[in-house]
Design a protein around this motif. Structure first.
Motif, PDB file in Angstrom:
ATOM      1  N   GLU A 236       9.632  14.408  -4.921  1.00 58.36           N
ATOM      2  CA  GLU A 236       9.040  13.106  -5.245  1.00 58.36           C
ATOM      3  C   GLU A 236       8.699  12.350  -3.961  1.00 58.36           C
ATOM      4  OE1 GLU A 236       7.325  10.171  -6.613  1.00 58.36           O
ATOM      5  OE2 GLU A 236       8.188  11.395  -8.215  1.00 58.36           O
ATOM      6  N   GLN A 237       7.441  11.944  -3.836  1.00 56.78           N
ATOM      7  CA  GLN A 237       6.963  11.311  -2.609  1.00 56.78           C
ATOM      8  C   GLN A 237       6.912   9.785  -2.682  1.00 56.78           C
ATOM      9  OE1 GLN A 237       5.904  13.108   0.401  1.00 56.78           O
ATOM     10  NE2 GLN A 237       7.261  14.446  -0.759  1.00 56.78           N
ATOM     11  N   ARG A 238       7.103   9.207  -3.857  1.00 57.51           N
ATOM     12  CA  ARG A 238       6.937   7.761  -3.989  1.00 57.51           C
ATOM     13  C   ARG A 238       8.154   7.103  -4.631  1.00 57.51           C
ATOM     14  NH1 ARG A 238       2.455  10.422  -4.279  1.00 57.51           N
ATOM     15  NH2 ARG A 238       0.603   9.747  -3.119  1.00 57.51           N
ATOM     16  N   SER A 239       9.339   7.559  -4.231  1.00 62.16           N
ATOM     17  CA  SER A 239      10.572   6.942  -4.697  1.00 62.16           C
ATOM     18  C   SER A 239      10.852   5.708  -3.837  1.00 62.16           C
ATOM     19  CB  SER A 239      11.745   7.920  -4.592  1.00 62.16           C
ATOM     20  OG  SER A 239      12.976   7.249  -4.793  1.00 62.16           O
ATOM     21  N   VAL A 240      10.772   4.539  -4.450  1.00 61.76           N
ATOM     22  CA  VAL A 240      10.947   3.297  -3.695  1.00 61.76           C
ATOM     23  C   VAL A 240      12.354   3.200  -3.118  1.00 61.76           C
ATOM     24  CG1 VAL A 240      10.975   0.780  -3.905  1.00 61.76           C
ATOM     25  CG2 VAL A 240       9.139   2.110  -4.960  1.00 61.76           C
ATOM     26  N   TRP A 241      13.367   3.592  -3.894  1.00 61.39           N
ATOM     27  CA  TRP A 241      14.741   3.561  -3.373  1.00 61.39           C
ATOM     28  C   TRP A 241      14.880   4.479  -2.162  1.00 61.39           C
ATOM     29  CZ3 TRP A 241      17.756  -0.220  -4.157  1.00 61.39           C
ATOM     30  CH2 TRP A 241      17.850  -0.873  -5.386  1.00 61.39           C
TER      31      TRP A 241
ATOM     32  N   GLY B  42      14.199   5.537 -12.450  1.00 60.58           N
ATOM     33  CA  GLY B  42      13.195   6.574 -12.666  1.00 60.58           C
ATOM     34  C   GLY B  42      11.889   6.077 -13.250  1.00 60.58           C
ATOM     35  N   GLU B  43      11.819   4.790 -13.605  1.00 61.94           N
ATOM     36  CA  GLU B  43      10.599   4.253 -14.205  1.00 61.94           C
ATOM     37  C   GLU B  43       9.498   4.132 -13.156  1.00 61.94           C
ATOM     38  OE1 GLU B  43       9.382   0.546 -17.195  1.00 61.94           O
ATOM     39  OE2 GLU B  43      11.434   0.786 -16.460  1.00 61.94           O
ATOM     40  N   GLY B  44       8.257   4.317 -13.587  1.00 64.87           N
ATOM     41  CA  GLY B  44       7.124   4.234 -12.682  1.00 64.87           C
ATOM     42  C   GLY B  44       6.282   3.000 -12.947  1.00 64.87           C
ATOM     43  N   ILE B  45       5.690   2.457 -11.881  1.00 66.12           N
ATOM     44  CA  ILE B  45       4.821   1.283 -11.974  1.00 66.12           C
ATOM     45  C   ILE B  45       3.536   1.560 -11.197  1.00 66.12           C
ATOM     46  CG2 ILE B  45       4.526  -1.038 -10.980  1.00 66.12           C
ATOM     47  CD1 ILE B  45       5.844  -1.219 -13.611  1.00 66.12           C
ATOM     48  N   VAL B  46       2.411   1.119 -11.764  1.00 64.89           N
ATOM     49  CA  VAL B  46       1.118   1.195 -11.082  1.00 64.89           C
ATOM     50  C   VAL B  46       0.662  -0.229 -10.791  1.00 64.89           C
ATOM     51  CG1 VAL B  46      -1.302   1.876 -11.293  1.00 64.89           C
ATOM     52  CG2 VAL B  46       0.492   3.355 -12.216  1.00 64.89           C
ATOM     53  N   TRP B  47       0.277  -0.519  -9.555  1.00 67.73           N
ATOM     54  CA  TRP B  47      -0.204  -1.853  -9.198  1.00 67.73           C
ATOM     55  C   TRP B  47      -1.731  -1.867  -9.133  1.00 67.73           C
ATOM     56  CZ3 TRP B  47      -3.119  -2.261  -4.762  1.00 67.73           C
ATOM     57  CH2 TRP B  47      -3.007  -1.217  -3.841  1.00 67.73           C
TER      58      TRP B  47
ATOM     59  N   TYR C  52      -9.100   1.971  -2.675  1.00 62.31           N
ATOM     60  CA  TYR C  52      -8.052   1.915  -3.694  1.00 62.31           C
ATOM     61  C   TYR C  52      -8.025   3.203  -4.507  1.00 62.31           C
ATOM     62  CZ  TYR C  52      -5.414   0.664  -7.852  1.00 62.31           C
ATOM     63  OH  TYR C  52      -4.492   0.667  -8.886  1.00 62.31           O
ATOM     64  N   ASP C  53      -6.828   3.702  -4.728  1.00 64.72           N
ATOM     65  CA  ASP C  53      -6.599   4.852  -5.591  1.00 64.72           C
ATOM     66  C   ASP C  53      -5.305   4.566  -6.336  1.00 64.72           C
ATOM     67  OD1 ASP C  53      -6.931   7.317  -6.765  1.00 64.72           O
ATOM     68  OD2 ASP C  53      -6.114   8.456  -5.090  1.00 64.72           O
ATOM     69  N   GLN C  54      -5.312   4.720  -7.646  1.00 63.62           N
ATOM     70  CA  GLN C  54      -4.086   4.465  -8.409  1.00 63.62           C
ATOM     71  C   GLN C  54      -2.942   5.283  -7.841  1.00 63.62           C
ATOM     72  OE1 GLN C  54      -5.543   5.704 -12.198  1.00 63.62           O
ATOM     73  NE2 GLN C  54      -6.083   3.641 -12.878  1.00 63.62           N
ATOM     74  N   GLU C  55      -1.773   4.666  -7.748  1.00 64.02           N
ATOM     75  CA  GLU C  55      -0.587   5.394  -7.336  1.00 64.02           C
ATOM     76  C   GLU C  55       0.604   4.936  -8.169  1.00 64.02           C
ATOM     77  OE1 GLU C  55       0.854   4.584  -3.370  1.00 64.02           O
ATOM     78  OE2 GLU C  55      -0.025   2.577  -3.373  1.00 64.02           O
ATOM     79  N   ILE C  56       1.524   5.842  -8.395  1.00 60.57           N
ATOM     80  CA  ILE C  56       2.718   5.535  -9.173  1.00 60.57           C
ATOM     81  C   ILE C  56       3.874   5.342  -8.217  1.00 60.57           C
ATOM     82  CG2 ILE C  56       4.334   6.373 -10.926  1.00 60.57           C
ATOM     83  CD1 ILE C  56       1.989   8.186 -11.921  1.00 60.57           C
ATOM     84  N   LEU C  57       4.473   4.157  -8.221  1.00 64.84           N
ATOM     85  CA  LEU C  57       5.691   3.912  -7.463  1.00 64.84           C
ATOM     86  C   LEU C  57       6.880   4.139  -8.386  1.00 64.84           C
ATOM     87  CD1 LEU C  57       4.749   0.690  -5.455  1.00 64.84           C
ATOM     88  CD2 LEU C  57       4.495   3.084  -4.782  1.00 64.84           C
ATOM     89  N   ARG C  58       7.779   4.993  -7.954  1.00 69.73           N
ATOM     90  CA  ARG C  58       8.912   5.387  -8.790  1.00 69.73           C
ATOM     91  C   ARG C  58      10.173   4.612  -8.361  1.00 69.73           C
ATOM     92  NH1 ARG C  58       7.846   7.972 -13.155  1.00 69.73           N
ATOM     93  NH2 ARG C  58       6.543   9.456 -12.002  1.00 69.73           N
ATOM     94  N   PHE C  59      10.894   4.030  -9.345  1.00 70.85           N
ATOM     95  CA  PHE C  59      12.028   3.182  -9.019  1.00 70.85           C
ATOM     96  C   PHE C  59      13.353   3.780  -9.502  1.00 70.85           C
ATOM     97  CE2 PHE C  59       8.359   0.570  -8.688  1.00 70.85           C
ATOM     98  CZ  PHE C  59       8.667  -0.344  -7.688  1.00 70.85           C
TER      99      PHE C  59
END
Length: 389
Positions: free
Chosen positions: A245-250, A368-373, A382-389
Motif C-alpha cells: 500500500e502506497q497511500r497509507s496516511v498513518w 483502512g477506510e479510503g478518502i478521495v479529495w 489533478y488525478d484522483q487518488e485514494i488516501l488510506r487511513f
C-alpha cells in the motif's frame, strides 16, 4: 522535453516526420512495469510522446502538456496503449504503432468510450525505432471514430480506414484556427459506478502480472469503470508491480511518505497547530502534517491533512490554504471529500462564498477506510487518488 522539434520530410510530402530525441526512453526502468509486453508498450509511447509533444507545443501552444500528468504515465502505459495531451480545452490522443501497414488506425476503446479519457483529435503515429523517427500519418476526430470507425470486440479497438482520415497533418493547425467551434466529440454514455467491494476484488484478480492483457480479461463496463477511477487505476498498477500500500496516511506520518507519494507532491511538515486548526486547546500541540503543493489558476496552494482529537478517538482535518503568506482563497473555490467509490456524505465539503483564509473539512474514519479529495477549480495535473487511513 522542449519545443523546437526536428522536422524533416521524405516519401509522401503530406507525412509529418519528427526526430526522436536521443535521450527518449532512458527513464523507463524495467521495474516500472510488470511484464516485457507492457514495458515495450511504454517504450513506444515514450518515443512517440518525446517526438510529438514538442511539435504540438511549437504548432499550437507552449501550454500543451500530458494529461493527467507525467507522473501518471506509467499507470496508463502498463494497461493501455496511447497517451493524452491537453492543449487548454482540447485533447489530443497519440496512438503509436510499429506496424508498417498504414491502411487503418486502431484506437483502444478506453480512449473512445470513457468520458474522462476521450479526446478531440486522434493522431496516428508510426514509430520507427531503429531509424530514430516517428511518422504522424493521419488524424481523425472522436466523432469520426464513433460514426465511421468499426468496433472490433476481439481486441476492443475502434478501427478507422486511412481513407476516412485526413492524411495531411499541416491541415490540422489551420483547421483549428478557421473552425474553432468544430464539433469533434460524439456524446458518450457514462458507465455505471462499480461497488467498492467489487472494485477491490477486481484489483486483486487483475493485479496478477501473469495476466498480460488485464483490459481484455473482464467485460468492458467493469474494466472501464475500474480504471476511469484514478485511485483504482493507480492501485491496480501498483498491485501488478507487487508494491505494498502506497497511500497509507498513518504510514506516511510515522515513517515518511513513499517514493510514489513524494513524486505526486506529498511531503511531511512539522507544525504548531493554530487555534483555527483545532477544536480545543488540548489539540494545539506540535505534530506532523501531510502537505501537497497545488497549482490552481496560476496560483500556488497547499492541501494539508492533519490528525486531530485524542488517540482513541481521532479525526482528520483536510485544509486548503493559499501558499502565499497573507493571500486568500478566492470566492467560488470548493474543497470536497468523497468516499473511495466517489460518493458524498454529510458535511463533506466547504465552499468559499467570498474570499477566505482557508477551506477545511473534518472527518472521522474507520481503520483502512479510503478518502478521495477534490477541489474546484481543478488543480493542474489533478488525478484522483485514494488516501488510506
Amino acid at each position: 522535453m522542449t519545443a523546437n522539434p526536428t522536422v524533416f520530410t521524405f516519401a509522401d510530402s503530406t507525412d509529418l516526420i519528427l526526430e526522436i530525441p536521443t535521450t527518449s526512453g532512458a527513464n523507463l526502468e524495467s521495474h516500472l512495469f510488470s511484464h516485457p509486453y507492457s514495458r515495450y508498450q511504454a517504450y513506444l509511447n515514450e518515443l512517440c510522446l518525446s517526438a510529438v509533444l514538442p511539435w504540438l507545443q511549437e504548432e499550437f501552444t507552449t501550454r500543451a502538456k500530458v494529461w493527467p500528468s507525467t507522473t501518471a504515465l506509467a499507470s496508463f502505459w502498463e494497461l493501455v496503449n496511447g497517451t493524452a495531451v491537453s492543449l487548454d480545452v482540447t485533447r489530443f490522443i497519440l496512438v503509436p504503432s510499429e506496424a508498417m501497414d498504414l491502411s487503418e488506425l486502431r484506437v483502444p476503446q478506453e480512449w473512445v468510450d470513457l468520458p474522462s479519457w476521450a479526446g478531440d483529435y486522434y493522431l496516428a503515429v508510426q514509430v520507427e525505432v531503429d531509424s530514430g523517427y516517428v511518422k504522424v500519418w493521419g488524424y481523425c476526430t472522436h466523432a469520426q471514430l464513433q460514426d465511421q470507425g468499426k468496433y472490433d470486440p476481439g481486441d476492443r479497438t475502434y478501427a478507422i480506414n486511412a481513407s476516412e482520415m485526413i492524411d495531411d497533418i499541416s491541415v490540422l493547425p489551420v483547421a483549428r484556427q478557421l473552425c474553432p467551434n468544430e464539433i469533434t466529440r460524439s456524446t458518450i454514455t457514462a458507465l455505471s459506478t462499480i461497488p467498492q467491494t467489487q472494485a477491490q476484488n477486481l484489483i486483486t484478480r487483475l493485479g496478477n502480472p501473469e495476466i498480460i492483457h488485464p483490459r481484455l480479461a473482464i467485460p468492458f463496463p467493469l474494466w472501464g469503470g475500474l480504471i476511469e477511477h484514478g485511485g483504482w487505476r493507480q492501485s491496480l498498477y501498483e498491485r501488478r508491480l507487487g508494491l505494498p500500500e502506497q497511500r497509507s496516511v498513518w504510514e506516511w506520518l510515522e515513517n515518511g511518505v513513499t517514493q510514489i507519494a513524494e513524486n505526486l507532491g506529498w511531503g511531511r511538515l512539522n507544525v504548531q497547530l493554530s487555534a483555527a486548526a483545532s477544536r480545543s486547546a488540548e489539540d494545539r500541540q506540535p505534530g506532523v502534517t501531510l502537505a501537497k503543493r497545488l497549482t490552481i489558476a496560476g496560483q500556488t496552494y497547499e492541501l494539508m491533512v492533519t490528525p486531530q482529537g485524542e488517540a482513541d478517538a481521532p479525526y482528520w482535518r483536510f485544509e486548503l490554504r493559499n501558499a502565499n503568506v497573507g493571500a486568500a482563497i478566492p470566492g467560488g473555490f470548493k474543497l470536497r471529500l468523497l468516499t473511495e467509490d466517489l460518493q458524498p456524505f454529510p458535511n463533506n465539503e466547504d465552499i468559499a462564498t467570498t474570499a477566505v483564509e482557508q477551506l477545511y473539512v473534518e472527518v472521522a474514519l474507520e481503520t483502512g477506510e479510503g478518502i478521495v479529495w477534490e477541489i474546484e477549480p481543478l488543480p493542474e495535473n489533478y488525478d484522483q487518488e485514494i488516501l488510506r487511513f
